[in-house]
Design a protein around this motif. Structure first.
Motif, PDB file in Angstrom:
ATOM      1  N   ALA A   1      -3.959   1.202  -2.617  1.00 36.76           N
ATOM      2  CA  ALA A   1      -4.284   1.154  -1.057  1.00 36.76           C
ATOM      3  C   ALA A   1      -5.946   1.194  -1.371  1.00 36.76           C
ATOM      4  CB  ALA A   1      -4.143   2.258  -0.357  1.00 36.76           C
TER       5      ALA A   1
ATOM      6  N   ALA B   1      -7.519   3.555   3.780  1.00 34.01           N
ATOM      7  CA  ALA B   1      -7.323   4.447   2.631  1.00 34.01           C
ATOM      8  C   ALA B   1      -8.636   5.563   2.294  1.00 34.01           C
ATOM      9  CB  ALA B   1      -7.383   3.524   1.294  1.00 34.01           C
TER      10      ALA B   1
ATOM     11  N   ILE C   1      -4.460   6.686   4.134  1.00 35.02           N
ATOM     12  CA  ILE C   1      -3.411   6.727   2.919  1.00 35.02           C
ATOM     13  C   ILE C   1      -4.384   7.667   1.746  1.00 35.02           C
ATOM     14  CG2 ILE C   1      -2.063   5.747   1.186  1.00 35.02           C
ATOM     15  CD1 ILE C   1      -1.768   3.111   2.980  1.00 35.02           C
ATOM     16  N   ARG C   2      -3.421   8.567   1.380  1.00 35.35           N
ATOM     17  CA  ARG C   2      -4.029   9.391   0.160  1.00 35.35           C
ATOM     18  C   ARG C   2      -4.162   8.577  -1.340  1.00 35.35           C
ATOM     19  NH1 ARG C   2      -4.361  14.685   0.884  1.00 35.35           N
ATOM     20  NH2 ARG C   2      -3.441  15.894   2.652  1.00 35.35           N
ATOM     21  N   THR C   3      -5.396   8.329  -1.423  1.00 35.81           N
ATOM     22  CA  THR C   3      -5.599   7.343  -2.547  1.00 35.81           C
ATOM     23  C   THR C   3      -6.603   8.049  -3.973  1.00 35.81           C
ATOM     24  OG1 THR C   3      -5.917   5.616  -0.818  1.00 35.81           O
ATOM     25  CG2 THR C   3      -6.446   5.014  -2.979  1.00 35.81           C
TER      26      THR C   3
ATOM     27  N   THR D   1      -4.854   3.796  -6.517  1.00 35.00           N
ATOM     28  CA  THR D   1      -3.535   3.863  -6.638  1.00 35.00           C
ATOM     29  C   THR D   1      -3.246   5.121  -5.236  1.00 35.00           C
ATOM     30  OG1 THR D   1      -3.550   5.655  -8.059  1.00 35.00           O
ATOM     31  CG2 THR D   1      -3.072   3.560  -8.879  1.00 35.00           C
ATOM     32  N   VAL D   2      -2.096   4.803  -4.753  1.00 35.31           N
ATOM     33  CA  VAL D   2      -1.612   5.785  -3.866  1.00 35.31           C
ATOM     34  C   VAL D   2      -0.927   7.065  -4.687  1.00 35.31           C
ATOM     35  CG1 VAL D   2       0.036   6.444  -1.959  1.00 35.31           C
ATOM     36  CG2 VAL D   2      -0.790   3.948  -2.163  1.00 35.31           C
ATOM     37  N   GLU D   3      -1.582   8.162  -3.978  1.00 33.66           N
ATOM     38  CA  GLU D   3      -1.361   9.626  -4.718  1.00 33.66           C
ATOM     39  C   GLU D   3      -0.079   9.932  -4.970  1.00 33.66           C
ATOM     40  OE1 GLU D   3      -2.546  13.610  -3.260  1.00 33.66           O
ATOM     41  OE2 GLU D   3      -4.219  12.746  -3.893  1.00 33.66           O
TER      42      GLU D   3
ATOM     43  N   LEU E   1       4.237   6.631   3.134  1.00 34.94           N
ATOM     44  CA  LEU E   1       3.527   6.801   2.168  1.00 34.94           C
ATOM     45  C   LEU E   1       2.542   8.102   2.457  1.00 34.94           C
ATOM     46  CD1 LEU E   1       2.138   3.159   1.281  1.00 34.94           C
ATOM     47  CD2 LEU E   1       3.655   4.464  -0.072  1.00 34.94           C
TER      48      LEU E   1
END
Length: 438
Positions: free
Chosen positions: A304, A309, A288-290, A295-297, A280
């Motif tokens: 996340a 995140a 994690i890019r959120t 939501t995950v980008e 991801l």
């Protein structure tokens, strides 16, 4: 609808997300159209703000954890590690404690893997170092402090005594200051039961690379905390780094050198390793890019939150939400609602929470707080600290048990027994076998 929601991590975000999904999907979970699975190495969620009190003996370690299977009867709990996430195929690789790894398919994934201690390549750190993120570490540290008091009491060698009674804490954030304050309080109380140890014989050293203590409570309260620690005889070394601690010989960047038997490492955290190998998108800090909707980008059906995140803070443009319990619990509520909205084809909502402030305990009846701009210290802050965290402990069962522990502590003295042999329960049996062989 036949959907499988997989939650990676059973900490704050994982537990509270699953709790809310249990309520929102009550009918769907009953008829099997929705399934929820949590994967975590442990079968319980740890309420980490209570780690210092558990280390000091004010709380039973069993009462500061929430058993996942008991709290989440509608979810499937798998204990083990996620070693790989293949979101294109909607599968994760699950490694159980024993046996071969296997693939687990999902429709929606929630990354709530949390964080681990952020260490540095310092020579000798593993010789005497111990973290402060788990129940095991907190109880092992308690046993270690009390055991070393026994060692010092039983020895006539001044070097052995000095080394045993020297304790170092690296990191002056919440974890470091609260752990130091509670353990120092416990050790000082314990000296009344020793003939040859006085409170002044125990040396506590707090090492911080920046110029501030407890930056979360603001400059004024941080300065007051610093004064309080120094009044208690604790050596606080600001703008100082740990250079090495090979074989327990501690060397600091200000030129100070001494021997110590114990070093507690609380100098920050970093995202769980699964984040980097998860397939991801991650940011420059390894999170994690959120999006603001958790939501995950750039990815569908992936969410996340929490320490792993990078959640943009909509109340402070350009900033990210701090990795703490205050945000994690609230993010879990929004995340769970957005999972429900996503599966029902509804519009998602943003996570929005203005940071209200912080509270910290500094030992029995002492604390510091900065909440909504209101600054408190001493007993009022300590009382607020306990009240706030009691309200955040999951389940009524755990709340009652915590209150009972605190109530008993009002009427009875602290337990000052080291049960370090619990960490190596087979040593005695092995020694008996060796004796028989001889």
């Amino acid at each position: 609808m036949n959907k499988h929601i997989l939650i990676v991590g059973g900490g704050y975000v994982g537990l509270y997300t699953a709790l809310r999904l249990q309520r929102k999907f009550r009918r769907e979970l009953r008829d099997g159209s929705v399934r929820v699975t949590i994967i975590d190495p442990n079968s319980y969620m740890t309420y980490q703000p209570f780690l210092p009190e558990a280390a000091a003996g004010n709380l039973s370690p069993r009462h500061m954890v929430a058993p996942l299977r008991r709290v989440l009867p509608k979810a499937r709990i798998l204990n083990g590690l996620v070693t790989k996430v293949d979101h294109n195929e909607r599968t994760v690789t699950f490694q159980p404690p024993e046996g071969a790894p296997r693939e687990i398919a999902y429709d929606v994934i929630v990354m709530a893997a949390g964080s681990i201690s952020r260490t540095l390549p310092i020579p000798g750190l593993t010789d005497i170092g111990i973290g402060f993120k788990t129940v095991g570490e907190a109880i092992a540290l308690r046993n270690r402090v009390l055991h070393l008091l026994d060692v010092a009491e039983s020895s006539e060698d001044p070097e052995v005594r000095r080394r045993a009674l020297t304790f170092v804490v690296v990191g002056a954030g919440f974890a470091g200051v609260e752990a130091l304050a509670e353990l120092e309080d416990m050790a000082k109380h314990s000296t009344r039961y020793y003939r040859n140890i006085k409170a002044a014989d125990i040396r506590w050293v707090l090492v911080e690379a920046t110029a501030r203590v407890l930056p979360e409570v603001g400059p004024e309260m941080g300065k007051w905390t610093l004064e309080q620690l120094r009044e208690r005889g604790i050596e606080v070394k600001l703008e100082t780094r740990l250079e090495s601690c090979v074989d327990g010989h501690v060397v600091l960047s200000d030129g100070t050198e001494f021997d110590a038997e114990t070093l507690v490492w609380t100098a920050g955290v970093k995202p769980s390793p699964i984040v980097a190998g998860g397939g991801l998108p991650i940011d420059e800090r390894g999170r994690i890019r959120t999006t603001t909707k958790l939501t995950v980008e750039g990815v569908r059906d992936a969410f996340a939150a929490g320490d792993a995140a990078g959640v943009p803070d909509v109340t402070t443009p350009g900033e990210y939400c701090a990795p703490n319990a205050q945000h994690a619990v609230r993010q879990a509520k929004v995340l769970a609602d957005n999972v429900v909205r996503s599966l029902r084809g509804q519009e998602l909502v943003e996570y929005r929470h203005k940071y209200v402030g912080s509270v910290a305990g500094l030992g029995l009846h002492q604390g510091v707080a900065n909440v909504y701009g209101v600054k408190l210290r001493g007993f009022p802050a300590w009382f607020m600290h306990r009240t706030y965290h009691l309200s955040r402990v999951p389940t009524l069962n755990r709340k009652v048990r915590v209150v009972v522990d605190w109530t008993l502590a009002l009427f009875f003295k602290r337990e000052t027994i080291s049960l370090g042999e619990m960490e190596h329960p087979r040593d005695g049996f092995r020694a008996a076998v060796a004796t028989m062989r001889r």
